[in-house]
Each structure stands twice: as structure tokens, then as C-alpha cells.
Design an enzyme around this catalytic site. Sequence first.
Site, PDB file in Angstrom:
ATOM      1  N   HIS A 107       0.802  -1.224   0.000  1.00  0.00           N
ATOM      2  CA  HIS A 107       0.000   0.000   0.000  1.00  0.00           C
ATOM      3  C   HIS A 107       0.840   1.284   0.000  1.00  0.00           C
ATOM      4  O   HIS A 107       0.510   2.253   0.685  1.00  0.00           O
ATOM      5  CB  HIS A 107      -0.939   0.005   1.197  1.00  0.00           C
ATOM      6  CG  HIS A 107      -2.069  -0.975   1.112  1.00  0.00           C
ATOM      7  ND1 HIS A 107      -2.475  -1.565  -0.074  1.00  0.00           N
ATOM      8  CD2 HIS A 107      -2.902  -1.468   2.070  1.00  0.00           C
ATOM      9  CE1 HIS A 107      -3.503  -2.376   0.162  1.00  0.00           C
ATOM     10  NE2 HIS A 107      -3.780  -2.336   1.450  1.00  0.00           N
ATOM     11  N   HIS A 178      -9.899   2.367   0.325  1.00  0.00           N
ATOM     12  CA  HIS A 178      -9.826   1.318   1.347  1.00  0.00           C
ATOM     13  C   HIS A 178     -10.835   1.514   2.487  1.00  0.00           C
ATOM     14  O   HIS A 178     -10.497   1.347   3.654  1.00  0.00           O
ATOM     15  CB  HIS A 178      -8.414   1.273   1.922  1.00  0.00           C
ATOM     16  CG  HIS A 178      -7.979  -0.095   2.395  1.00  0.00           C
ATOM     17  ND1 HIS A 178      -8.747  -0.882   3.231  1.00  0.00           N
ATOM     18  CD2 HIS A 178      -6.856  -0.806   2.163  1.00  0.00           C
ATOM     19  CE1 HIS A 178      -8.109  -1.997   3.490  1.00  0.00           C
ATOM     20  NE2 HIS A 178      -6.953  -1.983   2.843  1.00  0.00           N
ATOM     21  N   GLU A 312     -11.784  -3.273  -2.901  1.00  0.00           N
ATOM     22  CA  GLU A 312     -10.783  -2.306  -3.351  1.00  0.00           C
ATOM     23  C   GLU A 312     -10.509  -2.506  -4.844  1.00  0.00           C
ATOM     24  O   GLU A 312      -9.701  -3.361  -5.224  1.00  0.00           O
ATOM     25  CB  GLU A 312      -9.488  -2.496  -2.564  1.00  0.00           C
ATOM     26  CG  GLU A 312      -9.649  -2.466  -1.060  1.00  0.00           C
ATOM     27  CD  GLU A 312      -8.506  -3.186  -0.351  1.00  0.00           C
ATOM     28  OE1 GLU A 312      -7.338  -2.759  -0.527  1.00  0.00           O
ATOM     29  OE2 GLU A 312      -8.772  -4.191   0.332  1.00  0.00           O
TER      30      GLU A 312
END
Length: 348
Positions: A107, A178, A312
Site C-alpha cells: 500500500h 480502502h 478495493e
Amino acid sequence: MDLKKFDLEYYSKRIQLFTLNNSEGLEIQITNFGGRIVSLFTPDKNGILEDIVLGYDNIDDYLNKEEVFFGAIIGRYGNRIAHGKFNIDNLEYTLETNSENSKNHLHGGTNGFHNVVWDAKQVSKTQLELSHLSKENEAGYPGNLEVTVLYELTDLNELKITYSATTDKKTILNLTHHSYFNLTGKQNSNILKHHIKIYASNFTPINNLMIPTGKIESVTNSPLEFKTFQTIGSRINADDDQIEKAHGYDHNYVIDGSGLKKAADVYDPISKRTLEVFTTEPGVQFYTGNHLNNIKGKYNDTYHANAAFCLEPQHFPDSPNQPHFPSTIIKPEETYNSTTIYKFGVKI
């Protein structure tokens, strides 16, 4: 949400909280710290507005607590890159390894886009524009990258997220959102009785370090098949290699179709709330909050495993190291564009 709890100078920028409302009574609050959605109020079968996303009720918790991704914009690269390494034109780049016991890049790294104070402009009561200049070598990525994210709450009860970006050097980019959803509106409950349909015939199986093996496999006759509605909890503890590796669901699905297409439908039989997800991305990560562990969140509620689910939309994990996956490279002469829509409703 108390605006004063989201007012802080951080990295020489002011953290703020913004509110979007539509004509149907939906309300979304977004902070420019990480572009996070911190609350999202939608009606249930009786018209009662409740908050359907997990998170914290003050900026200190977002800065200091262990779950750092609640509701955030994720980048430069959503999901994982194996060993934090990738090549562009035979030049190797090395990123921070911040996941799976420091084996992978996750991420965007510790200071990814979730940890950025974005420049913010409230365009109208239904639109918020966020922008950020990610500088050359930030987290190890090549190129100066200019990113814009537009949040729009439409009168069709859609949260439309539009991403765009340009770079001055060839680089990789994979942006996603997210939010952790619980459609019951009761944040101390779980999502195992939610019904879900994922519009995907295939997925990318993972190894023990959560990295795609490189294969694209059919979901047919496996616990990962959601081509028809199933409850999330019906097979979450199945005796299955993929389920065991992820401790539940944490997998990238290869969405059927092209262009702006439906990725998933979710339905809560208690509140009757529905969620539809549309995206231009080729994949969607379905995650069932497997690692939420006794986290104190909003409204004095405590979050445990399976307290929420994430959908996502994204390019595939580790795409820079998997040449047959859709490319995540963008060039200086190109503009990155991506759209995701979360549509909220009630099924009577």
C-alpha cells in the site's frame, strides 16, 4: 463528527474535515489526511441514517493506532509488490518492505498516500477535490507524480471517485480506496451474514507471503466463487489452501468485462442496505477484515475480525513483476485515469 478533532498542523499542512451531502440525505465526511472517508451515513429499511464505515472519531487515533488504512486513498501502489523490488527498462527500483515480516511492499509503504495531508478544495456541497505532488524517490518510486482525486456524492446515492495522475518519468501506479464497510450500521457487529456477489470468473491465487503465484485460476467449485449470491461467512473457514493462507478472504478477483463495469453487489438482510461497486479497474480485492484485532474505533465500539469488508478496485497485486498481468506503468506522455463508484441503496 467533531470538526475540532480533525484540526491539526501536520507536516506543515493543516488537517481538515469536509462534509458532502446530497438531496437524498446521504452524508459523507472526509479528511484530507490520507483522503479518508471517516463517516458515511446511509438509510436503512426504515429510513434511519447510520454510519456504515469503520474508523476513528479523532485525528490522534488515525495518526497513532495500529490500523492505518481505514477509509484511505492508497498509493502509489495499492496491494503488494514482492520483496519491494521491480524493474522498468532494466533498471531496478527498491521500495520499503513493510508487510509479511518485512518481505513485501504494501500500500505504498509507511508514508504512502494514506499518510499524506492532501491539498483540498471543496468544489460544492457534493464534490471534494484532493491533490498531491508525490516527489521523485518518495518511498523509492521514480518520477514526480501529480495526483488528483475527486470525490462526488451524486443524487443517485453514488459515491463516485475519479483518479487522475501525470508523471515526468516512467513509473508504476495503482490507486485504490480502502473503506471498511459494515452495512448493518452497527459497528460492533460482523459482516458474516452479508450476502455478496462478485462479477468475476477468475482470481489470482496467492503464495504463503500473499503474493500472486502468477496464475489466473477459475473460482468455479471453490470457496472463492461468488458468481451467485452467497453469505460472506458460509465458507470463510473452509478447508482450502487459499482461505488458510489469507485467514479468510483477502484475494484479487479478475472482474469480467471491460470499461466501467460492475464488480460486486452486497446486501445486508438485517438493515436491507445494499452496495453496488462499479469500476474501470481490471480487478477488485475482497478483504474480510481478518486482521482487525481488538481495535477501539468510533462510538466506543471495538472492532474484531470480520467486523467489516473491503472491496478495493485495483490493478493486480505485484503486476510490475508479472509481465502477463495488466500493466501498471505510466509514461510522461500519458494521463492515468481511473473511476470507481460505490452505489448505496435499500432492498425492500
